[in-house]
Design an enzyme around this catalytic site. Structure first.
Site, PDB file in Angstrom:
ATOM      1  N   TYR A   1       0.839  -1.202   0.000  1.00  0.00           N
ATOM      2  CA  TYR A   1       0.000   0.000   0.000  1.00  0.00           C
ATOM      3  C   TYR A   1       0.871   1.248   0.000  1.00  0.00           C
ATOM      4  O   TYR A   1       0.659   2.172  -0.784  1.00  0.00           O
ATOM      5  CB  TYR A   1      -0.930  -0.017   1.217  1.00  0.00           C
ATOM      6  CG  TYR A   1      -1.953   1.085   1.223  1.00  0.00           C
ATOM      7  CD1 TYR A   1      -3.182   0.932   0.586  1.00  0.00           C
ATOM      8  CD2 TYR A   1      -1.694   2.294   1.862  1.00  0.00           C
ATOM      9  CE1 TYR A   1      -4.129   1.949   0.583  1.00  0.00           C
ATOM     10  CE2 TYR A   1      -2.633   3.307   1.871  1.00  0.00           C
ATOM     11  CZ  TYR A   1      -3.850   3.124   1.237  1.00  0.00           C
ATOM     12  OH  TYR A   1      -4.775   4.143   1.234  1.00  0.00           O
TER      13      TYR A   1
ATOM     14  N   HIS B   1       1.426   4.119  -3.077  1.00  0.00           N
ATOM     15  CA  HIS B   1       1.202   5.547  -2.862  1.00  0.00           C
ATOM     16  C   HIS B   1       2.492   6.357  -3.015  1.00  0.00           C
ATOM     17  O   HIS B   1       2.441   7.511  -3.433  1.00  0.00           O
ATOM     18  CB  HIS B   1       0.536   5.782  -1.504  1.00  0.00           C
ATOM     19  CG  HIS B   1      -0.924   5.508  -1.535  1.00  0.00           C
ATOM     20  ND1 HIS B   1      -1.433   4.231  -1.453  1.00  0.00           N
ATOM     21  CD2 HIS B   1      -1.977   6.340  -1.693  1.00  0.00           C
ATOM     22  CE1 HIS B   1      -2.755   4.288  -1.541  1.00  0.00           C
ATOM     23  NE2 HIS B   1      -3.111   5.564  -1.684  1.00  0.00           N
TER      24      HIS B   1
ATOM     25  N   TYR C   1      -3.531  16.197   1.541  1.00  0.00           N
ATOM     26  CA  TYR C   1      -4.129  14.857   1.583  1.00  0.00           C
ATOM     27  C   TYR C   1      -3.184  13.922   2.325  1.00  0.00           C
ATOM     28  O   TYR C   1      -2.024  13.783   1.957  1.00  0.00           O
ATOM     29  CB  TYR C   1      -4.350  14.379   0.148  1.00  0.00           C
ATOM     30  CG  TYR C   1      -5.305  13.227  -0.038  1.00  0.00           C
ATOM     31  CD1 TYR C   1      -5.672  12.376   0.996  1.00  0.00           C
ATOM     32  CD2 TYR C   1      -5.839  12.966  -1.287  1.00  0.00           C
ATOM     33  CE1 TYR C   1      -6.549  11.335   0.794  1.00  0.00           C
ATOM     34  CE2 TYR C   1      -6.712  11.924  -1.503  1.00  0.00           C
ATOM     35  CZ  TYR C   1      -7.064  11.108  -0.457  1.00  0.00           C
ATOM     36  OH  TYR C   1      -7.929  10.063  -0.666  1.00  0.00           O
TER      37      TYR C   1
ATOM     38  N   TRP D   1      -7.273   3.787 -10.628  1.00  0.00           N
ATOM     39  CA  TRP D   1      -6.586   3.635  -9.344  1.00  0.00           C
ATOM     40  C   TRP D   1      -7.351   2.687  -8.432  1.00  0.00           C
ATOM     41  O   TRP D   1      -6.770   1.819  -7.800  1.00  0.00           O
ATOM     42  CB  TRP D   1      -6.401   5.000  -8.678  1.00  0.00           C
ATOM     43  CG  TRP D   1      -5.644   4.931  -7.392  1.00  0.00           C
ATOM     44  CD1 TRP D   1      -6.169   4.937  -6.118  1.00  0.00           C
ATOM     45  CD2 TRP D   1      -4.228   4.810  -7.219  1.00  0.00           C
ATOM     46  NE1 TRP D   1      -5.170   4.845  -5.182  1.00  0.00           N
ATOM     47  CE2 TRP D   1      -3.964   4.775  -5.840  1.00  0.00           C
ATOM     48  CE3 TRP D   1      -3.168   4.740  -8.116  1.00  0.00           C
ATOM     49  CZ2 TRP D   1      -2.677   4.658  -5.327  1.00  0.00           C
ATOM     50  CZ3 TRP D   1      -1.885   4.639  -7.599  1.00  0.00           C
ATOM     51  CH2 TRP D   1      -1.655   4.600  -6.231  1.00  0.00           C
ATOM     52  N   TRP D   2      -8.668   2.850  -8.372  1.00  0.00           N
ATOM     53  CA  TRP D   2      -9.472   1.945  -7.554  1.00  0.00           C
ATOM     54  C   TRP D   2      -9.275   0.495  -7.980  1.00  0.00           C
ATOM     55  O   TRP D   2      -9.111  -0.385  -7.139  1.00  0.00           O
ATOM     56  CB  TRP D   2     -10.952   2.301  -7.658  1.00  0.00           C
ATOM     57  CG  TRP D   2     -11.375   3.549  -6.954  1.00  0.00           C
ATOM     58  CD1 TRP D   2     -10.655   4.298  -6.058  1.00  0.00           C
ATOM     59  CD2 TRP D   2     -12.635   4.190  -7.091  1.00  0.00           C
ATOM     60  NE1 TRP D   2     -11.397   5.364  -5.640  1.00  0.00           N
ATOM     61  CE2 TRP D   2     -12.626   5.324  -6.258  1.00  0.00           C
ATOM     62  CE3 TRP D   2     -13.769   3.924  -7.839  1.00  0.00           C
ATOM     63  CZ2 TRP D   2     -13.715   6.185  -6.141  1.00  0.00           C
ATOM     64  CZ3 TRP D   2     -14.850   4.779  -7.727  1.00  0.00           C
ATOM     65  CH2 TRP D   2     -14.821   5.897  -6.884  1.00  0.00           C
TER      66      TRP D   2
END
Length: 97
Positions: free
Chosen positions: A11, A15, A34, A69-70
Site C-alpha cells: 500500500y 502511494h 491529503y 486507481w481503484w
C-alpha cells in the site's frame, strides 16, 4: 477504509509511486493536504483531505484516473462492487479552529 492484512508495504509503495495524472486530478478537483493514516493493529485506514468545494471533489470518482486507481488497489483492500474503497463516514465530535 480497510487494508488487507500484510499489505502495508505494498500500500505504501503504491502511494509512494502515485500516478502523476491522478495527482493532477486530485489537485484540479480542489484537493490539498491529503494524508492517509494506518492503524496497524486493525488495518484500518483514515484519509484526510482539505477540499475547496464538496461538489467539485465528488467528481473525482467519475474520472478515468480515479477509477483505474481503484481497480489497481482492489487486490489489497476492501472494495465495493464498483471498485471504490469501502469506507464509512466519521462523525465530527471536536474541532478547534
Amino acid at each position: 477504509m480497510q487494508l488487507n492484512p500484510d499489505c502495508k508495504e505494498e500500500y505504501k509503495k503504491r502511494h509512494d509511486e502515485i500516478w502523476p495524472d491522478l495527482v493532477d486530478v486530485l489537485k484540479t478537483h480542489g484537493g490539498s493536504n491529503y494524508s492517509i493514516f494506518l492503524h496497524e493493529q486493525t488495518h484500518q485506514l483514515f484519509g484526510y483531505v482539505e477540499i475547496e468545494n464538496e461538489q467539485q471533489w465528488q467528481k473525482v470518482a467519475q474520472t478515468e484516473a480515479c477509477q483505474k486507481w481503484w481497480a489497481f488497489m482492489g487486490d489489497i483492500m476492501a472494495t465495493n462492487p464498483d471498485n471504490s474503497p469501502q469506507s464509512i463516514e466519521l462523525t465530527s465530535v471536536f474541532y478547534l479552529p
